[in-house]
Write a protein that holds these residues in place. Structure first.
Motif, PDB file in Angstrom:
ATOM      1  N   ILE A   8       0.408  -1.257   0.529  1.00 49.93           N
ATOM      2  CA  ILE A   8       0.064  -0.114  -0.240  1.00 49.93           C
ATOM      3  C   ILE A   8       1.046   1.412   0.058  1.00 49.93           C
ATOM      4  N   LEU A   9       0.844   1.911  -0.819  1.00 51.21           N
ATOM      5  CA  LEU A   9       1.204   3.464  -1.365  1.00 51.21           C
ATOM      6  C   LEU A   9       0.562   4.118  -0.544  1.00 51.21           C
ATOM      7  N   VAL A  10       1.291   5.028   0.001  1.00 51.36           N
ATOM      8  CA  VAL A  10       0.072   6.961   0.603  1.00 51.36           C
ATOM      9  C   VAL A  10       0.936   7.973   0.600  1.00 51.36           C
ATOM     10  N   GLY A  11      -0.209   8.759  -0.462  1.00 51.20           N
ATOM     11  CA  GLY A  11       0.236  10.050  -0.624  1.00 51.20           C
ATOM     12  C   GLY A  11       0.046  11.124   0.774  1.00 51.20           C
ATOM     13  N   VAL A  12       1.522  11.036   1.549  1.00 53.53           N
ATOM     14  CA  VAL A  12       1.283  12.416   2.618  1.00 53.53           C
ATOM     15  C   VAL A  12       1.727  13.602   2.395  1.00 53.53           C
ATOM     16  N   ASP A  13       1.422  14.530   2.996  1.00 50.47           N
ATOM     17  CA  ASP A  13       1.765  16.188   2.208  1.00 50.47           C
ATOM     18  C   ASP A  13       1.212  16.909   3.747  1.00 50.47           C
ATOM     19  N   GLY A  14       0.528  15.966   4.880  1.00 47.50           N
ATOM     20  CA  GLY A  14       0.259  16.801   6.277  1.00 47.50           C
ATOM     21  C   GLY A  14      -1.049  17.592   6.211  1.00 47.50           C
ATOM     22  N   SER A  15      -1.728  17.203   5.596  1.00 48.82           N
ATOM     23  CA  SER A  15      -3.140  18.206   5.573  1.00 48.82           C
ATOM     24  C   SER A  15      -4.078  17.250   5.835  1.00 48.82           C
ATOM     25  N   PRO A  16      -5.459  17.444   6.298  1.00 44.83           N
ATOM     26  CA  PRO A  16      -6.211  16.888   6.622  1.00 44.83           C
ATOM     27  C   PRO A  16      -6.549  15.768   5.393  1.00 44.83           C
ATOM     28  N   GLY A  17      -6.872  15.964   4.308  1.00 46.20           N
ATOM     29  CA  GLY A  17      -7.079  15.256   3.180  1.00 46.20           C
ATOM     30  C   GLY A  17      -6.345  13.609   3.186  1.00 46.20           C
ATOM     31  N   SER A  18      -4.796  13.500   3.395  1.00 47.17           N
ATOM     32  CA  SER A  18      -3.823  12.942   3.448  1.00 47.17           C
ATOM     33  C   SER A  18      -3.847  12.647   4.530  1.00 47.17           C
ATOM     34  N   GLN A  19      -4.054  12.899   5.931  1.00 44.36           N
ATOM     35  CA  GLN A  19      -4.034  12.527   7.035  1.00 44.36           C
ATOM     36  C   GLN A  19      -5.222  11.710   7.333  1.00 44.36           C
ATOM     37  N   ALA A  20      -6.157  11.474   6.500  1.00 45.93           N
ATOM     38  CA  ALA A  20      -7.537  10.934   6.614  1.00 45.93           C
ATOM     39  C   ALA A  20      -6.746   8.997   5.417  1.00 45.93           C
ATOM     40  N   ALA A  21      -6.121   9.609   4.587  1.00 44.23           N
ATOM     41  CA  ALA A  21      -6.009   9.119   3.807  1.00 44.23           C
ATOM     42  C   ALA A  21      -4.955   7.553   4.372  1.00 44.23           C
ATOM     43  N   LEU A  22      -4.018   8.379   5.541  1.00 42.14           N
ATOM     44  CA  LEU A  22      -2.905   7.620   6.203  1.00 42.14           C
ATOM     45  C   LEU A  22      -3.797   6.834   7.318  1.00 42.14           C
ATOM     46  N   ARG A  23      -4.625   7.152   7.794  1.00 42.76           N
ATOM     47  CA  ARG A  23      -5.828   6.598   8.699  1.00 42.76           C
ATOM     48  C   ARG A  23      -6.184   5.198   7.843  1.00 42.76           C
ATOM     49  N   TRP A  24      -6.578   5.731   6.812  1.00 41.79           N
ATOM     50  CA  TRP A  24      -8.172   4.945   6.097  1.00 41.79           C
ATOM     51  C   TRP A  24      -6.256   3.316   6.229  1.00 41.79           C
ATOM     52  N   ALA A  25      -5.394   3.919   5.271  1.00 39.10           N
ATOM     53  CA  ALA A  25      -4.600   2.804   4.803  1.00 39.10           C
ATOM     54  C   ALA A  25      -3.861   1.711   6.384  1.00 39.10           C
ATOM     55  N   LEU A  26      -4.044   2.425   7.352  1.00 39.34           N
ATOM     56  CA  LEU A  26      -3.260   2.040   8.383  1.00 39.34           C
ATOM     57  C   LEU A  26      -4.346   0.790   8.773  1.00 39.34           C
ATOM     58  N   THR A  27      -5.574   1.307   8.738  1.00 36.79           N
ATOM     59  CA  THR A  27      -7.082   0.308   9.406  1.00 36.79           C
ATOM     60  C   THR A  27      -6.863  -0.375   8.544  1.00 36.79           C
ATOM     61  N   TYR A  28      -6.682  -0.401   6.494  1.00 38.94           N
ATOM     62  CA  TYR A  28      -6.702  -1.682   6.051  1.00 38.94           C
ATOM     63  C   TYR A  28      -5.414  -2.557   5.944  1.00 38.94           C
ATOM     64  N   ALA A  29      -4.358  -1.843   6.550  1.00 37.34           N
ATOM     65  CA  ALA A  29      -3.160  -2.663   6.319  1.00 37.34           C
ATOM     66  C   ALA A  29      -3.004  -3.230   7.338  1.00 37.34           C
ATOM     67  N   GLU A  30      -3.875  -3.422   8.794  1.00 35.62           N
ATOM     68  CA  GLU A  30      -4.290  -3.845   9.815  1.00 35.62           C
ATOM     69  C   GLU A  30      -5.105  -5.130   9.297  1.00 35.62           C
ATOM     70  N   GLN A  31      -6.052  -5.090   8.652  1.00 40.83           N
ATOM     71  CA  GLN A  31      -7.152  -5.632   8.353  1.00 40.83           C
ATOM     72  C   GLN A  31      -6.302  -6.699   7.790  1.00 40.83           C
ATOM     73  N   CYS A  32      -5.446  -5.982   6.779  1.00 42.60           N
ATOM     74  CA  CYS A  32      -5.396  -7.077   4.887  1.00 42.60           C
ATOM     75  C   CYS A  32      -3.886  -8.249   5.550  1.00 42.60           C
ATOM     76  N   GLY A  33      -3.199  -7.631   7.083  1.00 43.74           N
ATOM     77  CA  GLY A  33      -1.841  -7.352   6.932  1.00 43.74           C
ATOM     78  C   GLY A  33      -0.736  -6.536   5.540  1.00 43.74           C
ATOM     79  N   GLY A  34      -1.485  -6.073   5.266  1.00 42.27           N
ATOM     80  CA  GLY A  34      -0.104  -5.300   4.204  1.00 42.27           C
ATOM     81  C   GLY A  34       0.515  -4.361   4.693  1.00 42.27           C
ATOM     82  N   THR A  35       1.238  -3.705   4.033  1.00 44.49           N
ATOM     83  CA  THR A  35       3.040  -2.813   4.091  1.00 44.49           C
ATOM     84  C   THR A  35       2.647  -1.621   3.081  1.00 44.49           C
ATOM     85  N   ILE A  36       3.337  -0.823   4.305  1.00 44.46           N
ATOM     86  CA  ILE A  36       2.573   0.552   3.897  1.00 44.46           C
ATOM     87  C   ILE A  36       3.935   1.357   3.551  1.00 44.46           C
TER      88      ILE A  36
END
Length: 148
Positions: A8-36
């Motif tokens: 899983i690749l996540v774009g982060v720039d510190g904005s509220p949108g990228s923070q939400a994307a990172l939260r989503w990706a972390l939750t997804y990775a935890e459920q499926c065993g993915g790497t970020i």
């Protein structure tokens, strides 16, 4: 996706949108065993002066600032979710959309925020997320601020 752990690749720039994307990706990775891998792209400051003026911020300072922003966003988001999912950090010089798209060839999923820094406030998708949706080599999840 393949039989291995989803990459899983996540774009982060510190904005509220990228923070939400990172939260989503972390939750997804935890459920499926993915790497970020969390990626932040930076570019040297652009001066719009008629007379030559030395840069106020050096390239090295810009890179350090981007790295600090990425590390802080990842650390804060992981702490808020109380997750132990490992997140690799990547700091890249260049335009955000191009930097993300280049790395989608080796990713199973790209996660971006719907709005980053800059652009038109009322737009549903930012220019980076729109470009990624149109050109990525893997599926793309676009997360709105407040989600994730």
């Amino acid at each position: 996706m393949n039989d291995q752990k989803p990459r899983i690749l996540v774009g982060v720039d510190g904005s509220p949108g990228s923070q939400a994307a990172l939260r989503w990706a972390l939750t997804y990775a935890e459920q499926c065993g993915g790497t970020i891998t969390a990626l932040i792209a930076w570019a040297p400051p652009v001066l719009v002066e008629a007379a030559p003026v030395p840069p106020v911020i050096s390239d090295e300072d810009s890179k350090k600032c981007a790295e600090q922003q990425l590390r802080q966003t990842v650390d804060d988001t992981k702490a808020a979710l109380a997750t132990s999912v490992h997140v690799g950090l990547e700091v890249v010089r260049g335009p955000a959309a191009r930097s993300l798209l280049e790395r989608t060839e080796h990713a199973d999923l790209l996660v971006v925020g719907s709005r980053g820094h800059g652009g038109f406030v009322g737009a549903l998708l930012g220019s980076v997320s729109q470009h990624c949706v149109s050109h990525a080599h893997c599926p793309v999840v676009v997360v709105r601020p407040g989600a994730g």
